[in-house]
Scaffold this motif. Structure first.
Motif, PDB file in Angstrom:
ATOM      1  N   ASP A 121     -35.594  64.485  22.019  1.00  0.00           N
ATOM      2  CA  ASP A 121     -34.484  63.700  22.755  1.00  0.00           C
ATOM      3  C   ASP A 121     -34.989  62.545  23.510  1.00  0.00           C
ATOM      4  O   ASP A 121     -34.145  61.992  24.389  1.00  0.00           O
ATOM      5  N   GLY A 122     -36.141  62.089  23.588  1.00  0.00           N
ATOM      6  CA  GLY A 122     -36.438  60.814  24.046  1.00  0.00           C
ATOM      7  C   GLY A 122     -35.713  59.525  23.992  1.00  0.00           C
ATOM      8  O   GLY A 122     -35.526  58.974  24.848  1.00  0.00           O
ATOM      9  N   GLY A 123     -34.823  59.585  22.907  1.00  0.00           N
ATOM     10  CA  GLY A 123     -34.083  58.338  22.831  1.00  0.00           C
ATOM     11  C   GLY A 123     -32.897  58.613  23.610  1.00  0.00           C
ATOM     12  O   GLY A 123     -31.795  57.528  23.936  1.00  0.00           O
ATOM     13  N   LEU A 124     -32.578  59.683  24.300  1.00  0.00           N
ATOM     14  CA  LEU A 124     -31.504  59.738  25.367  1.00  0.00           C
ATOM     15  C   LEU A 124     -32.109  59.599  26.884  1.00  0.00           C
ATOM     16  O   LEU A 124     -31.112  59.243  27.532  1.00  0.00           O
ATOM     17  N   LEU A 125     -33.213  59.441  26.993  1.00  0.00           N
ATOM     18  CA  LEU A 125     -33.962  59.133  28.104  1.00  0.00           C
ATOM     19  C   LEU A 125     -34.317  57.965  28.149  1.00  0.00           C
ATOM     20  O   LEU A 125     -34.047  57.215  29.354  1.00  0.00           O
ATOM     21  N   ILE A 126     -35.211  57.233  27.443  1.00  0.00           N
ATOM     22  CA  ILE A 126     -35.690  55.907  27.476  1.00  0.00           C
ATOM     23  C   ILE A 126     -34.684  54.929  27.954  1.00  0.00           C
ATOM     24  O   ILE A 126     -35.144  54.107  28.916  1.00  0.00           O
ATOM     25  N   GLY A 164     -31.860  54.942  29.398  1.00  0.00           N
ATOM     26  CA  GLY A 164     -31.280  55.197  30.810  1.00  0.00           C
ATOM     27  C   GLY A 164     -32.532  54.764  31.831  1.00  0.00           C
ATOM     28  O   GLY A 164     -32.150  53.868  32.929  1.00  0.00           O
ATOM     29  N   VAL A 165     -33.666  55.101  31.764  1.00  0.00           N
ATOM     30  CA  VAL A 165     -34.599  54.726  32.527  1.00  0.00           C
ATOM     31  C   VAL A 165     -34.894  53.297  32.568  1.00  0.00           C
ATOM     32  O   VAL A 165     -35.262  52.609  33.615  1.00  0.00           O
ATOM     33  N   ALA A 166     -34.941  52.718  31.588  1.00  0.00           N
ATOM     34  CA  ALA A 166     -35.235  51.245  31.387  1.00  0.00           C
ATOM     35  C   ALA A 166     -34.109  50.379  32.300  1.00  0.00           C
ATOM     36  O   ALA A 166     -34.572  49.418  32.705  1.00  0.00           O
ATOM     37  N   VAL A 167     -32.873  51.087  32.544  1.00  0.00           N
ATOM     38  CA  VAL A 167     -32.026  50.201  33.332  1.00  0.00           C
ATOM     39  C   VAL A 167     -31.595  50.813  34.606  1.00  0.00           C
ATOM     40  O   VAL A 167     -31.795  50.152  35.505  1.00  0.00           O
ATOM     41  N   PHE A 168     -31.815  52.228  34.780  1.00  0.00           N
ATOM     42  CA  PHE A 168     -31.815  52.805  35.988  1.00  0.00           C
ATOM     43  C   PHE A 168     -32.822  52.234  37.041  1.00  0.00           C
ATOM     44  O   PHE A 168     -32.577  52.064  37.987  1.00  0.00           O
ATOM     45  N   ALA A 169     -33.967  52.185  36.502  1.00  0.00           N
ATOM     46  CA  ALA A 169     -35.285  52.008  37.225  1.00  0.00           C
ATOM     47  C   ALA A 169     -35.278  50.477  37.981  1.00  0.00           C
ATOM     48  O   ALA A 169     -35.310  50.513  39.181  1.00  0.00           O
ATOM     49  N   GLY A 174     -35.497  45.943  30.611  1.00  0.00           N
ATOM     50  CA  GLY A 174     -34.559  47.052  30.347  1.00  0.00           C
ATOM     51  C   GLY A 174     -33.404  46.589  29.456  1.00  0.00           C
ATOM     52  O   GLY A 174     -33.264  47.661  28.549  1.00  0.00           O
ATOM     53  N   GLY A 175     -32.961  45.691  29.324  1.00  0.00           N
ATOM     54  CA  GLY A 175     -31.836  45.270  28.393  1.00  0.00           C
ATOM     55  C   GLY A 175     -32.431  45.083  27.023  1.00  0.00           C
ATOM     56  O   GLY A 175     -31.873  45.707  26.135  1.00  0.00           O
ATOM     57  N   VAL A 176     -33.508  44.616  26.941  1.00  0.00           N
ATOM     58  CA  VAL A 176     -33.983  44.540  25.452  1.00  0.00           C
ATOM     59  C   VAL A 176     -34.491  46.086  25.012  1.00  0.00           C
ATOM     60  O   VAL A 176     -34.383  46.301  23.795  1.00  0.00           O
ATOM     61  N   ALA A 177     -35.041  46.963  26.076  1.00  0.00           N
ATOM     62  CA  ALA A 177     -35.079  48.389  25.664  1.00  0.00           C
ATOM     63  C   ALA A 177     -33.554  48.859  25.096  1.00  0.00           C
ATOM     64  O   ALA A 177     -33.787  49.750  24.197  1.00  0.00           O
ATOM     65  N   VAL A 178     -32.574  48.513  25.612  1.00  0.00           N
ATOM     66  CA  VAL A 178     -31.636  49.378  25.241  1.00  0.00           C
ATOM     67  C   VAL A 178     -30.998  48.636  23.923  1.00  0.00           C
ATOM     68  O   VAL A 178     -30.732  49.517  22.848  1.00  0.00           O
ATOM     69  N   LEU A 179     -31.158  47.237  23.609  1.00  0.00           N
ATOM     70  CA  LEU A 179     -30.766  46.679  22.318  1.00  0.00           C
ATOM     71  C   LEU A 179     -31.600  47.227  21.128  1.00  0.00           C
ATOM     72  O   LEU A 179     -31.237  47.623  19.991  1.00  0.00           O
TER      73      LEU A 179
END
Length: 412
Positions: A220-225, A227-232, A394-399
């Protein structure tokens, strides 16, 4: 049953009976009440600085002890909530929050403020793991998206209401610190009643260490990373405004008004609340990308504010930072609610918040001491550049996050 949530399976970690919809809203109240406390001291620091005497660096350290308590709590509260049940974590946390109120109300030294902030952080850590999971438990699987929205908005609305309430009460009523925290104690007492009566889930058995870095289940790491990348970066930006916003206002406006400081913080978190309702029908990926962009724009506005002495730029910074945190938080919680099993949800919420609050504790403290050494303008500029880079990353991580970020956040 109209107006109810029916959960047919009686399994550990889920509510196993019809639950009126009003309980979903009431379950969010303890989150709001504790987050009112989390920022209620913000407009009062100018009083304590005047009466006790301490620097901007010391102020950010006092603020950071809240992060220390919160992170320490997250190492335990998520796992304990999933195994013992939400009530057995939330009720002691609310009790500790009431103790923090008493310490704040009588504080006359820096150590007292540190203790109060530490206790507040512990209570908040329990609420962001167990409290937010409790909202999801009460809502049931059919209303998971509504639960994510209400839990997230309860957090940011409480965080904004606290400084506004404190600013107004401390300016208009006698005994400012005592009055503010007496009112907050009443709000917490109502939260205790809500938790005591809430139809919360039964605990689920578990294995492994009690004190551990919170994590999501394997796979489930794909559900966490994402969110953390933008929330932090988002919550780091709002933490900076909370800790050093009054100092910036004093420098830009020449005012130490607690109402003005509280209103700025309230506007920031009102933005965080409103934007979540505005974007709730968008895909999670779009919400997270918009959150990253908003945080980046907010930190650029911060740089403009301190370099041009612009009050409007500071207000824009607060509104954009609030929107960035709100969207990062909504996207992160929605992703977790969409795929993490109820018996592990509190720990997953804790993992999201550990990832967010670590930089939110470290970077503003660094900026505070840097500002003492080289001046507030240079210190805030360096902070803004660093945080802009994190928001873009963070945006790059979401993409790069794959299909997990593209599931839709449409309320039933």
């Amino acid at each position: 049953m109209p107006g109810s949530v029916i959960v047919r399976e009686e399994r550990a970690g889920e509510v196993a009976r019809p639950v009126p919809v009003r309980w979903v809203w009431l379950a969010a109240w303890p989150v709001t009440a504790v987050f009112v406390l989390s920022n209620a001291a913000t407009p009062l620091y100018v009083l304590w600085q005047r009466d006790i005497g301490f620097s901007r660096g010391t102020l950010t350290v006092i603020f950071a002890f809240y992060i220390v308590g919160l992170l320490g709590s997250l190492l335990v509260s998520g796992v304990a909530s999933d195994r013992f049940g939400r009530k057995r974590v939330l009720l002691p946390a609310l009790g500790l929050a009431l103790v923090a109120c008493a310490v704040f109300a009588t504080a006359s030294t820096v150590p007292a403020l540190v203790v109060a902030r530490l206790f507040t952080g512990v209570a908040v850590g329990a609420v962001v793991s167990a409290g937010m999971a409790a909202v999801t438990d009460v809502a049931g699987p059919a209303r998971g998206r509504l639960a994510a929205l209400l839990a997230s908005c309860a957090m940011v609305f409480g965080a904004g209401l606290g400084p506004l309430l404190a600013g107004v009460l401390s300016e208009t009523l006698p005994g400012p610190t005592v009055t503010v925290f007496a009112v907050e104690a009443v709000l917490l007492a109502l939260a205790v009643l809500a938790v005591a009566r809430a139809p919360l889930a039964r605990p689920a058995p578990g294995t492994g260490a009690w004190v551990r870095l919170p994590r999501v289940p394997r796979g489930d790491g794909g559900l966490l990373i994402p969110g953390v990348a933008v929330f932090a970066p988002g919550i780091t930006a709002t933490s900076f405004v909370l800790s050093l916003g009054p100092s910036l206002l004093s420098g830009l406006l020449g005012t130490t008004s607690r109402v003005v400081a509280g209103a700025l913080a309230f506007a920031m978190f009102l933005s965080a609340t409103a934007v979540q309702f505005a974007v709730r029908a968008l895909s999670r990926r779009v919400i997270l990308l918009a959150g990253a962009a908003s945080t980046a724009a907010g930190t650029l506005a911060l740089i403009a504010a301190v370099r041009t002495s612009s009050v409007l730029a500071l207000v824009a910074c607060a509104l954009l930072a609030g929107a960035g945190q709100g969207m990062g938080q909504l996207g992160g919680l929605s992703l977790l609610n969409s795929g993490v099993a109820p018996r592990r949800l509190a720990e997953a919420n804790a993992a999201l918040n550990v990832g967010g609050y670590l930089p939110a504790g470290l970077l503003p403290v660094s900026a505070g001491y840097l500002s003492d050494a080289v001046g507030l303008t240079t210190g805030a500029t360096v902070f803004g550049v660093a945080l802009t880079a994190l928001a873009v990353a963070g945006g790059v991580a979401v993409l790069a996050g794959g299909a997990a970020g593209s599931r839709r956040v449409v309320l039933p």
